[in-house]
Scaffold this active site. Sequence first.
Site, PDB file in Angstrom:
ATOM      1  N   GLY A  14      26.445 -15.169  -8.771  1.00 34.90           N
ATOM      2  CA  GLY A  14      25.530 -13.863  -8.777  1.00 34.90           C
ATOM      3  C   GLY A  14      26.038 -12.817  -9.228  1.00 34.90           C
ATOM      4  O   GLY A  14      24.933 -12.039  -9.322  1.00 34.90           O
ATOM      5  N   ASN A  16      27.062 -11.506 -12.229  1.00 35.46           N
ATOM      6  CA  ASN A  16      26.036 -10.895 -12.906  1.00 35.46           C
ATOM      7  C   ASN A  16      24.799 -11.247 -13.272  1.00 35.46           C
ATOM      8  O   ASN A  16      23.869 -10.131 -13.882  1.00 35.46           O
ATOM      9  CB  ASN A  16      26.166 -12.523 -14.354  1.00 35.46           C
ATOM     10  CG  ASN A  16      27.746 -12.787 -15.216  1.00 35.46           C
ATOM     11  OD1 ASN A  16      27.850 -11.358 -15.674  1.00 35.46           O
ATOM     12  ND2 ASN A  16      28.648 -12.995 -15.393  1.00 35.46           N
ATOM     13  N   MET A  93      25.091 -23.698 -13.926  1.00 37.42           N
ATOM     14  CA  MET A  93      25.779 -24.828 -15.148  1.00 37.42           C
ATOM     15  C   MET A  93      25.083 -25.764 -15.000  1.00 37.42           C
ATOM     16  O   MET A  93      26.055 -26.956 -15.076  1.00 37.42           O
ATOM     17  CB  MET A  93      26.424 -24.369 -13.661  1.00 37.42           C
ATOM     18  CG  MET A  93      27.359 -23.088 -13.337  1.00 37.42           C
ATOM     19  SD  MET A  93      28.601 -23.179 -14.799  1.00 37.42           S
ATOM     20  CE  MET A  93      29.375 -21.055 -14.078  1.00 37.42           C
ATOM     21  N   ILE A  95      23.982 -28.127 -18.348  1.00 32.22           N
ATOM     22  CA  ILE A  95      22.888 -27.502 -19.826  1.00 32.22           C
ATOM     23  C   ILE A  95      21.960 -28.169 -20.573  1.00 32.22           C
ATOM     24  O   ILE A  95      20.760 -29.307 -19.651  1.00 32.22           O
ATOM     25  CB  ILE A  95      23.940 -28.705 -20.414  1.00 32.22           C
ATOM     26  CG1 ILE A  95      25.366 -28.023 -20.213  1.00 32.22           C
ATOM     27  CG2 ILE A  95      23.969 -28.972 -22.441  1.00 32.22           C
ATOM     28  CD1 ILE A  95      26.967 -28.898 -21.161  1.00 32.22           C
ATOM     29  N   ASN A 110      22.599 -16.154 -22.472  1.00 31.74           N
ATOM     30  CA  ASN A 110      23.911 -16.976 -21.916  1.00 31.74           C
ATOM     31  C   ASN A 110      24.712 -16.143 -21.740  1.00 31.74           C
ATOM     32  O   ASN A 110      24.717 -15.587 -23.135  1.00 31.74           O
ATOM     33  CB  ASN A 110      24.018 -18.086 -22.409  1.00 31.74           C
ATOM     34  CG  ASN A 110      24.656 -18.572 -21.429  1.00 31.74           C
ATOM     35  OD1 ASN A 110      24.671 -18.942 -20.459  1.00 31.74           O
ATOM     36  ND2 ASN A 110      26.416 -19.622 -21.567  1.00 31.74           N
ATOM     37  N   HIS A 112      28.808 -15.876 -21.626  1.00 26.93           N
ATOM     38  CA  HIS A 112      29.942 -17.139 -21.693  1.00 26.93           C
ATOM     39  C   HIS A 112      31.260 -16.547 -21.499  1.00 26.93           C
ATOM     40  O   HIS A 112      31.599 -15.535 -22.012  1.00 26.93           O
ATOM     41  CB  HIS A 112      29.967 -17.682 -22.573  1.00 26.93           C
ATOM     42  CG  HIS A 112      31.369 -18.730 -23.041  1.00 26.93           C
ATOM     43  ND1 HIS A 112      30.915 -19.874 -22.182  1.00 26.93           N
ATOM     44  CD2 HIS A 112      31.672 -19.237 -23.303  1.00 26.93           C
ATOM     45  CE1 HIS A 112      32.508 -20.773 -22.287  1.00 26.93           C
ATOM     46  NE2 HIS A 112      32.550 -19.784 -23.188  1.00 26.93           N
ATOM     47  N   GLU A 150      20.220 -25.622 -29.119  1.00 31.84           N
ATOM     48  CA  GLU A 150      20.828 -27.564 -28.666  1.00 31.84           C
ATOM     49  C   GLU A 150      21.862 -27.149 -28.198  1.00 31.84           C
ATOM     50  O   GLU A 150      22.616 -28.323 -28.056  1.00 31.84           O
ATOM     51  CB  GLU A 150      20.209 -28.056 -29.144  1.00 31.84           C
ATOM     52  CG  GLU A 150      20.393 -28.090 -31.164  1.00 31.84           C
ATOM     53  CD  GLU A 150      19.352 -27.181 -31.603  1.00 31.84           C
ATOM     54  OE1 GLU A 150      18.903 -26.182 -31.900  1.00 31.84           O
ATOM     55  OE2 GLU A 150      19.729 -26.954 -33.156  1.00 31.84           O
ATOM     56  N   ALA A 182      33.767  -7.028 -19.176  1.00 31.08           N
ATOM     57  CA  ALA A 182      33.091  -7.592 -20.094  1.00 31.08           C
ATOM     58  C   ALA A 182      31.987  -7.506 -20.419  1.00 31.08           C
ATOM     59  O   ALA A 182      31.191  -7.701 -19.932  1.00 31.08           O
ATOM     60  CB  ALA A 182      34.202  -8.812 -20.844  1.00 31.08           C
ATOM     61  N   GLU A 183      31.748  -9.385 -19.105  1.00 34.58           N
ATOM     62  CA  GLU A 183      30.972  -9.550 -18.720  1.00 34.58           C
ATOM     63  C   GLU A 183      29.391  -8.719 -17.959  1.00 34.58           C
ATOM     64  O   GLU A 183      28.050  -9.274 -18.232  1.00 34.58           O
ATOM     65  CB  GLU A 183      30.563 -10.845 -17.358  1.00 34.58           C
ATOM     66  CG  GLU A 183      31.305 -11.838 -18.022  1.00 34.58           C
ATOM     67  CD  GLU A 183      31.537 -13.314 -17.497  1.00 34.58           C
ATOM     68  OE1 GLU A 183      30.599 -13.723 -16.838  1.00 34.58           O
ATOM     69  OE2 GLU A 183      32.276 -14.179 -17.075  1.00 34.58           O
TER      70      GLU A 183
HETATM   71  C1  GAR Z   1      30.369 -15.933 -15.522  1.00 33.84           C
HETATM   72  O1  GAR Z   1      31.943 -15.971 -15.198  1.00 33.84           O
HETATM   73  C2  GAR Z   1      30.081 -16.587 -16.186  1.00 33.84           C
HETATM   74  O2  GAR Z   1      30.064 -15.903 -17.794  1.00 33.84           O
HETATM   75  C3  GAR Z   1      30.361 -18.066 -16.321  1.00 33.84           C
HETATM   76  O3  GAR Z   1      30.414 -18.743 -15.030  1.00 33.84           O
HETATM   77  C4  GAR Z   1      30.729 -17.574 -13.843  1.00 33.84           C
HETATM   78  C5  GAR Z   1      29.634 -17.220 -13.050  1.00 33.84           C
HETATM   79  O4  GAR Z   1      29.565 -16.437 -12.530  1.00 33.84           O
HETATM   80  N1  GAR Z   1      29.457 -19.356 -16.548  1.00 33.84           N
HETATM   81  C6  GAR Z   1      30.005 -20.283 -17.567  1.00 33.84           C
HETATM   82  O5  GAR Z   1      30.666 -20.445 -17.634  1.00 33.84           O
HETATM   83  C7  GAR Z   1      28.701 -20.717 -18.049  1.00 33.84           C
HETATM   84  N2  GAR Z   1      29.571 -21.650 -19.109  1.00 33.84           N
HETATM   85  P1  GAR Z   1      28.160 -15.520 -10.931  1.00 33.84           P
HETATM   86  O6  GAR Z   1      27.845 -16.730 -10.678  1.00 33.84           O
HETATM   87  O7  GAR Z   1      29.105 -14.415 -10.513  1.00 33.84           O
HETATM   88  O8  GAR Z   1      27.390 -14.295 -12.609  1.00 33.84           O
END
Ligand code: GAR
Length: 207
Positions: A14, A16, A93, A95, A110, A112, A150, A182-183
């Site tokens: 978590g 993000n 995680m 889909i 989302n 990524h 989708e 980035a994220e």
């Molecule tokens: C993050 O890097 C996110 O971008 C990735 O999982 C991680 C979750 O971290 N998501 C994916 O790969 C989705 N395809 P977090 O729980 O610390 O936010």
Amino acid sequence: MKKTKIAVLVSGGGTNLQALIDFEKAGGLKHGRLCLVVADNPNAYALERAKNAGIKTEVVCKKDFENRNDFEKALIKTLEENGTRLIILAGFMTILSENFTKRYPERIINVHPSLIPSFCGKGFYGLKVHEAALEYGVKVTGATVHFVNEIPDGGRIILQKAVEIQEGDTPEILQKRVMQQAEWEILPQAAEIVSECIAKLRITSYE
Ligand code: GAR
């Protein structure tokens, strides 16, 4: 103007979600409000982060249901009971089926951890994305925030940010840098951009 009610769907650490919480606390989320955090797994540390921030939490666990349809029905019920207008997948995680995504056109975003269309789609999640980027030998990677449709990782792109690969990077080191540079930056920004669009749309369309 009414703030857009946001639900954040999580599965793991978590970080993000934490970036969203910090952004809201700092006053950056002018048109949105974090109202609900839903985890698909009861051990997700993201749930603790939500509780610490005073955000309502729910757990909707796949294994408690016979099939994906029933799981998604329960998820929809939770989201709608809480008046959700925007769904943010932040390290979620699972889909989601076409049945689910069609219900919320341009209402699900989302994050990524790559520059889509590289290293994305089915099977590319978490550390696997960074492993693939290093294996390929790209010099630049990054993160993308996009609408969810989708096609896994196939919806319209909202924001992207590039991150350089450095000598000696491991998947873990790269994952951390992509998150930090980035994220954690573009996910809150995109949340505000889309929240504002939804809030304004409600004024003009009485949605
Ligand atoms: C993050 O890097 C996110 O971008 C990735 O999982 C991680 C979750 O971290 N998501 C994916 O790969 C989705 N395809 P977090 O729980 O610390 O936010």
